[in-house]
Design a protein around this motif. Structure first.
Motif, PDB file in Angstrom:
ATOM      1  N   MET A 100       7.039  -2.400   7.731  1.00 39.21           N
ATOM      2  CA  MET A 100       8.219  -2.052   6.939  1.00 39.21           C
ATOM      3  C   MET A 100       8.627  -0.612   7.207  1.00 39.21           C
ATOM      4  O   MET A 100       7.886   0.152   7.801  1.00 39.21           O
ATOM      5  N   SER A 101       9.797  -0.248   6.718  1.00 42.50           N
ATOM      6  CA  SER A 101      10.239   1.141   6.751  1.00 42.50           C
ATOM      7  C   SER A 101       9.516   1.871   5.631  1.00 42.50           C
ATOM      8  O   SER A 101       9.529   1.419   4.487  1.00 42.50           O
ATOM      9  N   ALA A 102       8.869   2.980   5.975  1.00 37.55           N
ATOM     10  CA  ALA A 102       8.063   3.706   4.993  1.00 37.55           C
ATOM     11  C   ALA A 102       7.728   5.083   5.537  1.00 37.55           C
ATOM     12  O   ALA A 102       8.178   5.463   6.614  1.00 37.55           O
ATOM     13  N   SER A 103       6.901   5.810   4.798  1.00 42.72           N
ATOM     14  CA  SER A 103       6.349   7.080   5.253  1.00 42.72           C
ATOM     15  C   SER A 103       4.861   6.879   5.483  1.00 42.72           C
ATOM     16  O   SER A 103       4.206   6.117   4.777  1.00 42.72           O
ATOM     17  N   VAL A 104       4.338   7.584   6.486  1.00 41.34           N
ATOM     18  CA  VAL A 104       2.894   7.527   6.737  1.00 41.34           C
ATOM     19  C   VAL A 104       2.240   8.442   5.719  1.00 41.34           C
ATOM     20  O   VAL A 104       2.495   9.638   5.694  1.00 41.34           O
ATOM     21  N   TRP A 105       1.422   7.864   4.844  1.00 38.78           N
ATOM     22  CA  TRP A 105       0.775   8.654   3.807  1.00 38.78           C
ATOM     23  C   TRP A 105      -0.563   9.186   4.315  1.00 38.78           C
ATOM     24  O   TRP A 105      -0.864  10.348   4.194  1.00 38.78           O
ATOM     25  N   LYS A 106      -1.368   8.299   4.920  1.00 41.54           N
ATOM     26  CA  LYS A 106      -2.667   8.717   5.454  1.00 41.54           C
ATOM     27  C   LYS A 106      -2.949   7.963   6.740  1.00 41.54           C
ATOM     28  O   LYS A 106      -2.668   6.772   6.853  1.00 41.54           O
ATOM     29  N   VAL A 107      -3.537   8.671   7.704  1.00 40.13           N
ATOM     30  CA  VAL A 107      -4.045   8.053   8.922  1.00 40.13           C
ATOM     31  C   VAL A 107      -5.558   7.952   8.723  1.00 40.13           C
ATOM     32  O   VAL A 107      -6.249   8.958   8.587  1.00 40.13           O
ATOM     33  N   LYS A 108      -6.070   6.716   8.666  1.00 35.84           N
ATOM     34  CA  LYS A 108      -7.476   6.494   8.332  1.00 35.84           C
ATOM     35  C   LYS A 108      -8.360   6.260   9.564  1.00 35.84           C
ATOM     36  O   LYS A 108      -9.576   6.315   9.458  1.00 35.84           O
ATOM     37  N   CYS A 109      -7.759   5.977  10.711  1.00 35.27           N
ATOM     38  CA  CYS A 109      -8.554   5.673  11.903  1.00 35.27           C
ATOM     39  C   CYS A 109      -8.747   6.929  12.758  1.00 35.27           C
ATOM     40  O   CYS A 109      -8.020   7.908  12.609  1.00 35.27           O
ATOM     41  N   GLN A 110      -9.735   6.861  13.656  1.00 31.47           N
ATOM     42  CA  GLN A 110     -10.022   7.970  14.563  1.00 31.47           C
ATOM     43  C   GLN A 110     -10.058   7.448  15.991  1.00 31.47           C
ATOM     44  O   GLN A 110     -10.569   6.347  16.247  1.00 31.47           O
ATOM     45  N   GLU A 126       3.498   4.575   2.615  1.00 33.25           N
ATOM     46  CA  GLU A 126       3.997   4.763   1.250  1.00 33.25           C
ATOM     47  C   GLU A 126       5.482   4.442   1.254  1.00 33.25           C
ATOM     48  O   GLU A 126       6.237   4.942   2.079  1.00 33.25           O
ATOM     49  N   ALA A 127       5.864   3.557   0.340  1.00 31.13           N
ATOM     50  CA  ALA A 127       7.268   3.210   0.171  1.00 31.13           C
ATOM     51  C   ALA A 127       7.521   3.005  -1.316  1.00 31.13           C
ATOM     52  O   ALA A 127       6.789   2.258  -1.972  1.00 31.13           O
ATOM     53  N   MET A 128       8.506   3.681  -1.855  1.00 28.74           N
ATOM     54  CA  MET A 128       8.875   3.581  -3.270  1.00 28.74           C
ATOM     55  C   MET A 128       7.659   3.789  -4.172  1.00 28.74           C
ATOM     56  O   MET A 128       7.393   3.009  -5.087  1.00 28.74           O
ATOM     57  N   LYS A 129       6.889   4.840  -3.889  1.00 25.41           N
ATOM     58  CA  LYS A 129       5.723   5.233  -4.682  1.00 25.41           C
ATOM     59  C   LYS A 129       4.619   4.166  -4.680  1.00 25.41           C
ATOM     60  O   LYS A 129       3.797   4.107  -5.569  1.00 25.41           O
ATOM     61  N   THR A 130       4.619   3.310  -3.662  1.00 29.56           N
ATOM     62  CA  THR A 130       3.600   2.270  -3.539  1.00 29.56           C
ATOM     63  C   THR A 130       2.855   2.458  -2.226  1.00 29.56           C
ATOM     64  O   THR A 130       3.477   2.632  -1.181  1.00 29.56           O
ATOM     65  N   GLU A 131       1.527   2.422  -2.284  1.00 34.82           N
ATOM     66  CA  GLU A 131       0.706   2.531  -1.086  1.00 34.82           C
ATOM     67  C   GLU A 131       0.561   1.147  -0.457  1.00 34.82           C
ATOM     68  O   GLU A 131       0.287   0.165  -1.147  1.00 34.82           O
TER      69      GLU A 131
END
Length: 168
Positions: A100-110, A126-131
């Motif tokens: 979906m269209s969203a913002s990257v909140w956290k990158v968890k992989c290495q 993160e989209a509309m205050k939802t993770e």
């Protein structure tokens, strides 16, 4: 009846609080009076509309300039964020796309880590205050994280289908 600026602000506050009492006056609308009034202000009205059109054109040009500046800044940031660890299609990897269209909140992989579980979270959007967790998926168990998609970093905006993580 003219209203002073002070009284206008009071009325605005009363209205916002639901306490303003409207004064309703009974009257008859006269088309002849209205037409006479419009004829009397035709020049003022034309001047107002001209000034309004000029203002709209000025603000439109200003907004376009600001948009161009913003887009140029975003392109520069994206170009600077693409480091040597980023994967790409040319290297023949498999990607995990954004759903979906969203913002990257956290990158968890290495980079270099082997995926052990289908439920392993690669990225949190993160989209509309939802993770929204983006899991590796069953088909990617055993693959190795090769890099992140172009421009992917915490705070970046992504569209549906954008490559988030590249695997080998």
């Amino acid at each position: 009846m003219p209203v002073s600026e002070e009284r206008y602000l009071e009325i605005e506050q009363e209205f916002s609080a639901g306490q303003y009492k409207f004064e309703i006056e009974s009257t008859v609308f006269s088309m002849a009076t209205y037409t006479s009034f419009m004829d009397a202000i035709v020049r003022e009205l034309a001047e107002f509309k001209d000034k309004q059109a000029q203002g709209v054109a000025r603000e439109g040009a200003r907004e376009n300039d600001l948009l161009r500046e913003w887009l140029a800044q975003k392109e520069l940031e994206a170009a600077q964020s693409d480091g040597p660890l980023r994967g790409d299609e040319a290297s023949g990897g498999v990607c995990i796309p954004s759903s979906m269209s969203a913002s990257v909140w956290k990158v968890k992989c290495q980079v270099g880590k082997t995926i052990d579980s289908a439920d392993e979270v690669m990225v949190i959007l993160e989209a509309m205050k939802t993770e929204i967790n983006v899991p590796a998926g069953e088909e990617n168990v055993g693959r190795v994280v090769k890099g992140l998609g172009k421009g992917i970093r915490e705070g970046a905006s992504v569209q549906a289908g954008d490559a988030l993580v590249w695997l080998s």
